[in-house]
Design an enzyme around this catalytic site. Structure first.
Site, PDB file in Angstrom:
ATOM      1  CG  ASP A  91      -1.679   1.407   1.222  1.00 19.37           C
ATOM      2  OD1 ASP A  91      -2.494   1.511   0.410  1.00 19.37           O
ATOM      3  OD2 ASP A  91      -1.408   1.854   2.319  1.00 19.37           O
ATOM      4  CE1 TYR A 134      -5.755   4.103   2.342  1.00 19.02           C
ATOM      5  CE2 TYR A 134      -4.501   2.022   3.510  1.00 19.02           C
ATOM      6  CZ  TYR A 134      -4.795   3.309   2.652  1.00 19.02           C
ATOM      7  OH  TYR A 134      -3.404   3.845   2.121  1.00 19.02           O
ATOM      8  CG  ASP A 147       1.804   0.157   5.232  1.00 18.01           C
ATOM      9  OD1 ASP A 147       2.125   0.046   3.824  1.00 18.01           O
ATOM     10  OD2 ASP A 147       0.968   0.225   5.965  1.00 18.01           O
ATOM     11  CD  GLU A 174       2.394   6.896   4.662  1.00 18.27           C
ATOM     12  OE1 GLU A 174       3.368   6.178   4.576  1.00 18.27           O
ATOM     13  OE2 GLU A 174       1.604   6.612   5.554  1.00 18.27           O
TER      14      GLU A 174
END
Length: 880
Positions: free
Chosen positions: A101, A252, A104, A470
């Protein structure tokens, strides 16, 4: 570390006759004065401000870096290897493949499917952009990679596996994907616990992708359509929110529910099949989409993202049908992003960035920019056409470097790009630490970072700031599609030599060594296997290493023994004869899983002693070359992985240390007129009030006669220097010293021809009489690496007792309020300022002269004054 994302808020083959859209009842744009902020209505650059083709090229590379599973032969990411090869084994399926994703290693199906849909939509809208940039083959590779995974994840019509890996467990470990140590459970939705949102989104992804493959591979496209139809029927028949069924809610959560995906999925099935019933279904479900609170207006104060696709359906249905209600909804949404609606507009930074939300703000701006470009192509309203187009170009250019920082937010692109995105594999830590190494080892080309989280244009390239730094597959989805449209409009050229070759930053799998205990009848070595691999990261579980030595004249081979007081591998037993006087000892670490995944996990320690009795001399041993009193790479100890050498140089028959020839070669000793090299810089250890031990690296002699030995000199303070002894070893114990006195020691090498080397010196101070004394049972070396309010401490304990210890306890007191936060190689406890460390099962015993290393991470404020009152099993230790 644990990273939990907060709630966000956060030309088809069968198209109908094209209708140009006109906003018949459009309201006038709000004035800048009403909003108090500048309007995003400036004219876009007539020429490209950036090389959009290069940016798109690198964005495609980013998706290759996110791949899970067995990588193909054409893998372009040199630092990525196979990973997640057991995914699905827990449920008896092959669920390998797909994309990780973000930074990670969880495979979250919901954002993954949205990403695939958006990428396919970009190719459908602008195939020319992908073709002109040379990226169509790479786009198709990426779409095939992810759709192959969706096929595996959909083993029957009403079952869809939507997640592999547990987010909480995954986020507790910081290391590369190739060596993940945690379990990776698989999670599904089915009629007993459905997920209409993720099933309809996956249907949309497969349907949209089928359009991209329809001409080149109609059979594959048909397979995708078949799965898409089944998934949509499943989503529509068994309604429910997927995050109620799988542990994705903290990452999510389906905040918007599934209604938007029912519209979105039906639309893309209509485009893939030409079946009007799907368009009718999309229009029917559209009327149940969310509205602004206490109004009947469709929601407009958010945007298209992994959770909510409503905004995309406004534009798609407006474009497809030309109906006014869709046009009004699309206009209102994009007006909110540009000139504002009812006095409200998305916040803008002074530099022109539209900042919808803190987390992944550039992602939201890029997604909106792409859909704005799509809409601007088909509307007739000239004001809105220009406004939406220019807004989109402005947002993409901001991300590429047109901002007050004059800096790119795309890794590896443009001026001053981010270098340390929050990405485990790109970072390449081997110690399970987000802070070490300081800089990312790999360039994650093409990744769009989250960027400024507030409308102030502020940003810091800090890996630990996982909001601003991120990266994720959905971040690049609309961004890539917008870039393709800008390539089509403005042009651009991909780089001819991309990607550049990455070279390892040093040895990846290697052996370090040091003299553990000096002796006149033996050699005792402490060896440390380290696995710091990153090109790609890999497991070493069939490791062995060999230490070569020369049998000296007068030593009987039958008298040679090998033993080990401390060994994390198999205990060495045999000495192997090669030929002549060349022998080796082999240490077998087969079965030990040595991988770059933690302080203990990435290394194994072996302390071994080779004893041969009187006449023993290690100075001419092949593997002894360069070994001193501190751990350092040992290039003459050879490490093998399943029999294949991966580190070190083995001797050739007849070769001696320093490159000299074996027996029968070289000049006679009397002909040698070349002095030996200076001994390595001496180091001092085991200092007490009356003694100390000197160690140094061996000298070499190129004159041919060989090093005969070393002379040791000593002076106290400004006193007169005296020769205190000679040795053939590379260590010497100084005795009879005065407490609390500074000494200067010198070591000189001499060869068999009488030539003398340059001096090597060192200064040290003995302990005061109460500093542990010669009878101290242990010596402790304590060192730290400090940063901000944290530090890493390394502790080296050497036991000097006469009887072995079956267990041990190290105790000390922090003098400045420090706190232990995480430790390794021991069990750590803290009570106030008092700290104790007790051993693990594998390092619980200590033989006389043995050493054990432990460590911890800690926090501090004010000062990080080191402790000094170490005790081992209650007995005071001297400080090294």
């Amino acid at each position: 570390m644990s990273v939990t994302e907060p709630p966000p808020r956060r030309r088809g083959r069968h198209s109908r006759a094209r209708r140009f859209l006109t906003s018949l009842g459009a309201t006038a744009a709000l004035t800048a004065g009403m909003l108090g902020v500048p309007l995003a209505t400036g004219t876009a650059h007539a020429e490209p401000a950036f090389n959009y083709a290069e940016a798109l090229q690198k964005s495609m590379f980013f998706y290759e870096a996110q791949r899970s599973g067995k990588l193909p032969e054409n893998n372009r990411v040199s630092w990525r290897g196979d990973s997640g090869l057991n995914d699905g084994a827990d449920v008896g399926l092959d669920l390998t493949g797909g994309w990780y994703d973000a930074g990670d290693h969880v495979k979250f199906g919901f954002p993954m499917a949205f990403t695939a849909t958006m990428l396919a939509w970009g190719a459908i809208e602008s195939p020319e952009g992908y073709i002109r940039s040379g990226q169509m083959p790479y786009l198709k590779d990426n779409l095939r990679w992810v759709n192959d995974y969706f096929i595996k994840a959909h083993p029957s019509p009403n079952v869809l596996y939507v997640q592999v890996g547990d987010g909480d467990a995954d986020h507790k470990w910081w290391g590369p994907a190739e060596v993940m140590p945690m379990e990776r459970p698989s999670f599904k939705v089915d009629p007993s616990c459905p997920g209409s949102d993720v099933a309809a989104e996956t249907a949309a992804a497969m349907a949209a992708s089928s359009i991209v493959f329809a001409d080149d591979d109609p059979a594959y496209a048909a397979t995708l359509v078949q799965h898409a139809k089944q998934l949509y029927t499943f989503a529509d028949t068994y309604r429910g929110v997927y995050s109620d069924c799988v542990p994705a809610g903290a990452f999510y959560n389906s905040w918007s529910g599934y209604q938007d995906e029912l519209v979105w999925g039906a639309y893309w099935l209509y485009k893939a099949t030409g079946d009007d019933s799907y368009l009718a279904k999309a229009e029917y479900e559209y009327d149940f989409l969310s509205t602004e609170q206490q109004t009947d207006l469709r929601s407009y104060r958010w945007t298209i993202a992994w959770d909510d696709k409503s905004y995309g359906t406004y534009v798609l249905l407006a474009k497809e049908t030309g109906k006014q209600k869709y046009i009004d909804d699309a206009n209102r949404w994009l007006d909110y992003w540009t000139v504002g609606v009812n006095g409200q507009r998305v916040p803008y930074s002074p530099g022109g960035m539209a900042v919808l939300d803190t987390w992944g703000a550039l992602r939201y701006a890029a997604n909106t920019a792409f859909v704005a470009l799509v809409y601007a192509k088909v509307i007739d309203d000239p004001v809105r056409k220009q406004r939406y187009h220019d807004f989109a170009v402005r947002q993409i250019n901001y991300a590429l470097g047109d901002n007050p920082r004059n800096s790119s937010y795309v890794v590896g692109f443009g001026n001053n790009p981010p270098r340390n995105p929050h990405h485990r594999t790109a970072h390449g830590s081997w110690t399970d630490s987000i802070a070490s190494p300081a800089e990312n080892r790999h360039v994650l080309y093409g990744a769009l970072v989250g960027g400024p989280g507030s409308p102030n244009d502020a940003y810091t390239d800090d890996r630990q700031d996982y909001v601003a730094n991120e990266v994720a597959t959905d971040y690049n989805a609309g961004f890539s599609s917008a870039l393709a449209m800008l390539v089509e409009e403005y042009g651009g050229t991909p780089l001819a030599d991309f990607p550049p070759t990455e070279e390892p930053d040093g040895p990846e799998i290697f052996v370090e060594a040091q003299i553990n205990t000096p002796g006149t009848t033996f050699t005792e070595i402490k060896a440390m296997i380290r696995n710091q691999s990153g090109w790609p990261a890999r497991m070493l579980d069939k490791g062995t290493f060999r230490y070569w030595f020369t049998l000296d004249e007068g030593v009987d081979p039958a008298d040679i023994t090998v033993s080990s007081a401390y060994n994390q591998c198999a205990t060495p037993e045999d000495v192997h004869h090669v030929s002549g006087d060349l022998y080796y000892v082999e240490i077998d670490c087969t079965g030990e899983k040595i991988f770059p995944g933690g302080q203990s996990e990435h290394r194994r320690e072996v302390q071994f002693r080779i004893a041969g009795g009187p006449g023993w001399d290690p100075s001419n041993d092949w593997s002894f070359q360069g070994i001193g009193n501190e751990l350092a790479p040992a290039p003459y100890i050879v490490l093998y992985d399943d029999g294949v050498p991966v580190w070190g140089t083995a001797p050739e028959e007849g070769e001696e240390p320093g490159g000299g020839e074996g027996p029968g070669g070289g000049e006679e000793p009397g002909e040698d007129v070349t002095p030996p090299s200076a001994p390595g810089s001496p180091a001092v250890r085991d200092v007490t009030s009356t003694s100390a031990v000197l160690t140094w690296s061996a000298s070499s002699d190129t004159g041919g006669s060989g090093v005969a030995g070393y002379d040791v000199f000593l002076r106290a303070g400004t006193g007169q220097e005296q020769k205190v002894g000679s040795t053939t070893r590379t260590s010497f114990t100084l005795t009879g010293l005065e407490p609390d006195t500074t000494y200067i020691a010198a070591v000189v090498a001499r060869d068999n021809a009488g030539n003398v080397s340059q001096r090597s010196t060192v200064s040290f101070t003995t302990l005061a009489e109460n500093g542990g004394g010669p009878d101290a049972s242990c010596t402790v070396g304590y060192s730290t690496n400090d940063w901000d309010s944290g530090f890493t401490a390394s502790i080296r304990i050497t036991y000097h007792g006469t009887a072995p210890l079956s267990s041990w306890e190290l105790s000390f007191t922090f003098p400045a309020g420090q706190q232990v936060t995480h430790g390794w190689n021991a069990t750590w406890r803290q009570d106030g300022a008092a700290v104790t460390a007790t051993p693990m099962s594998w390092n619980s015993s200590l033989a006389p002269g043995a050493t054990v290393e432990v460590g911890f991470n800690g926090s501090w404020s004010g000062s990080n004054t080191p402790p000094t009152d170490f005790t081992l099993n209650g007995e005071p230790c001297a400080l090294a």
